[in-house]
Design an enzyme around this catalytic site. Structure first.
Site, mmCIF file in Angstrom:
data_model
loop_
_atom_site.group_PDB
_atom_site.id
_atom_site.type_symbol
_atom_site.label_atom_id
_atom_site.label_comp_id
_atom_site.label_asym_id
_atom_site.label_seq_id
_atom_site.Cartn_x
_atom_site.Cartn_y
_atom_site.Cartn_z
ATOM 1 N N ASP A 67 40.020 49.507 40.645
ATOM 2 C CA ASP A 67 40.222 48.127 41.099
ATOM 3 C C ASP A 67 41.587 48.000 41.442
ATOM 4 O O ASP A 67 42.762 48.501 40.970
ATOM 5 C CB ASP A 67 39.513 47.303 39.840
ATOM 6 C CG ASP A 67 39.796 47.668 38.599
ATOM 7 O OD1 ASP A 67 40.944 48.212 38.313
ATOM 8 O OD2 ASP A 67 39.026 47.255 37.712
ATOM 9 N N HIS A 138 32.535 45.000 30.907
ATOM 10 C CA HIS A 138 32.840 45.421 32.302
ATOM 11 C C HIS A 138 33.227 46.691 32.241
ATOM 12 O O HIS A 138 33.917 47.251 31.541
ATOM 13 C CB HIS A 138 33.573 44.356 33.214
ATOM 14 C CG HIS A 138 35.047 44.288 32.864
ATOM 15 N ND1 HIS A 138 35.970 43.050 32.955
ATOM 16 C CD2 HIS A 138 35.874 45.411 32.199
ATOM 17 C CE1 HIS A 138 36.991 43.525 32.377
ATOM 18 N NE2 HIS A 138 37.134 44.715 32.241
ATOM 19 N N GLU A 143 31.883 42.306 36.383
ATOM 20 C CA GLU A 143 31.880 41.254 35.588
ATOM 21 C C GLU A 143 30.199 41.072 35.050
ATOM 22 O O GLU A 143 29.430 41.294 35.920
ATOM 23 C CB GLU A 143 32.408 40.003 35.880
ATOM 24 C CG GLU A 143 34.071 39.996 36.143
ATOM 25 C CD GLU A 143 34.776 40.390 34.708
ATOM 26 O OE1 GLU A 143 34.222 40.987 33.834
ATOM 27 O OE2 GLU A 143 35.861 39.608 34.775
HETATM 28 C C1 F6R Z 1 41.036 48.428 34.757
HETATM 29 C C2 F6R Z 1 39.732 48.400 34.383
HETATM 30 C C3 F6R Z 1 38.930 47.736 33.063
HETATM 31 C C4 F6R Z 1 39.571 48.099 31.823
HETATM 32 C C5 F6R Z 1 39.001 47.285 30.750
HETATM 33 C C6 F6R Z 1 39.501 47.741 29.298
HETATM 34 O O1 F6R Z 1 41.378 49.244 35.703
HETATM 35 O O2 F6R Z 1 38.800 49.102 35.316
HETATM 36 O O3 F6R Z 1 37.545 47.854 33.240
HETATM 37 O O4 F6R Z 1 39.286 49.558 31.755
HETATM 38 O O5 F6R Z 1 39.032 46.015 30.911
HETATM 39 O O6 F6R Z 1 40.910 47.353 29.487
HETATM 40 P P1 F6R Z 1 41.926 47.575 28.102
HETATM 41 O O7 F6R Z 1 42.162 49.026 28.262
HETATM 42 O O8 F6R Z 1 43.073 46.727 28.493
HETATM 43 O O9 F6R Z 1 40.985 47.158 27.088
#
Ligand code: F6R
Length: 262
Positions: A67, A138, A143
């Site tokens: 993303d 997600h 979402e």
């Molecule tokens: C980011 C992504 C998100 C994150 C998720 C967890 O590229 O795809 O799905 O992997 O929001 O984020 P953290 O690791 O910051 O808790």
């Protein structure tokens, strides 16, 4: 699905990196799906070290990130292109032309989403997709209520996601872009293998729902239960609410596939 419980976050991050390194050694022209976020920082640190100390070769690897925020250029410190450059790309020998992220500045965003899918197809599909899980369940930026068959598209971000990611934008959720381009749940499920990493107590509740609860578009990560080759790596804190933890520990201790990682 395999759930692998590691004693600490550091060990969980190391195992994720070790599985990626093994895939890259087995297939040097690996098509690797990448994620951003705090959870991945340790993984990329290990990969950079493996490149530096053991000459792990990324020269033929192609990467596709899940993303990117809409409206942020690659020079913006909150952009995922910037994150990837700082955390991984500049530390290993990936060819810049082999690293792909959606273009959040594209004038025609739906054309960009279609082109991104076409680029993945042209590379033969994603071999190994690395995933984190958001506080709202997600994967990528899929979402709640993202269709389980969705493809790369624009998505509005929830309040929970903007709060979760606010630290990268000076702490104010209002400063986190409200929209992003994300691979769809269907795009992710097309990957040949998925590797989800979750660490820390704040992921325990949503992780248990995603792994052991019903498959629902309210929790995109639950769609991974449909995937034929999905490994979930967690530390003890993130595993705290898993009902089947004892069985998952048995798998790690007994299945031959995991012998080299015990
Ligand atoms: C980011 C992504 C998100 C994150 C998720 C967890 O590229 O795809 O799905 O992997 O929001 O984020 P953290 O690791 O910051 O808790």
């Amino acid at each position: 699905m395999d759930v692998i419980i590691q004693t600490t976050a550091a060990r969980a991050e190391w195992l994720a990196a070790a599985l990626i390194a093994k895939a890259l050694l087995t297939k040097p022209h690996l098509v690797l799906g990448l994620a951003t976020g705090r959870t991945m920082e340790g993984v990329y640190g290990h990969l950079a070290r493996l490149h530096r100390e053991q000459a792990l070769d990324f020269s033929r690897c192609r990467t596709f990130n899940l993303d990117e925020y809409i409206g942020l250029g690659s020079g913006h410190p909150g952009s995922y292109r910037h994150y990837m450059r700082e955390m991984l790309f500049r530390h290993v020998n990936l060819m810049p032309e082999n690293t792909h992220l959606p273009d959040g500045l594209a004038v025609d965003l739906s054309a960009e989403c279609e082109a991104y899918e076409a680029r993945i197809r042209a590379c033969g599909g994603i071999d190994l997709q690395l995933l984190g899980i958001g506080s709202d369940g997600h994967i990528g930026f899929n979402e709640p209520l993202s269709a389980l068959r969705s493809r790369t598209r624009e998505k509005g971000l929830t309040r929970a996601t903007r709060e979760q990611n606010a630290a990268m934008f000076g702490g104010n959720p209002e400063d986190v872009p409200a929209r992003a381009i994300t691979m769809g749940v269907g795009t992710i499920l097309d990957s040949r293998r998925c590797l989800l990493l979750a660490v820390g107590a704040d992921k325990a509740r949503i992780l248990a729902k995603a792994v052991e609860g019903p498959i629902t578009s309210m929790i995109s990560a639950s769609a991974l239960q449909l995937h034929a080759s999905c490994t979930v790596i967690v530390d003890e804190a993130a595993a705290a609410q898993l009902e089947g933890a004892e069985y998952y520990r048995w798998i790690l201790a007994n299945e031959p596939e995991w012998a080299e990682f015990r």
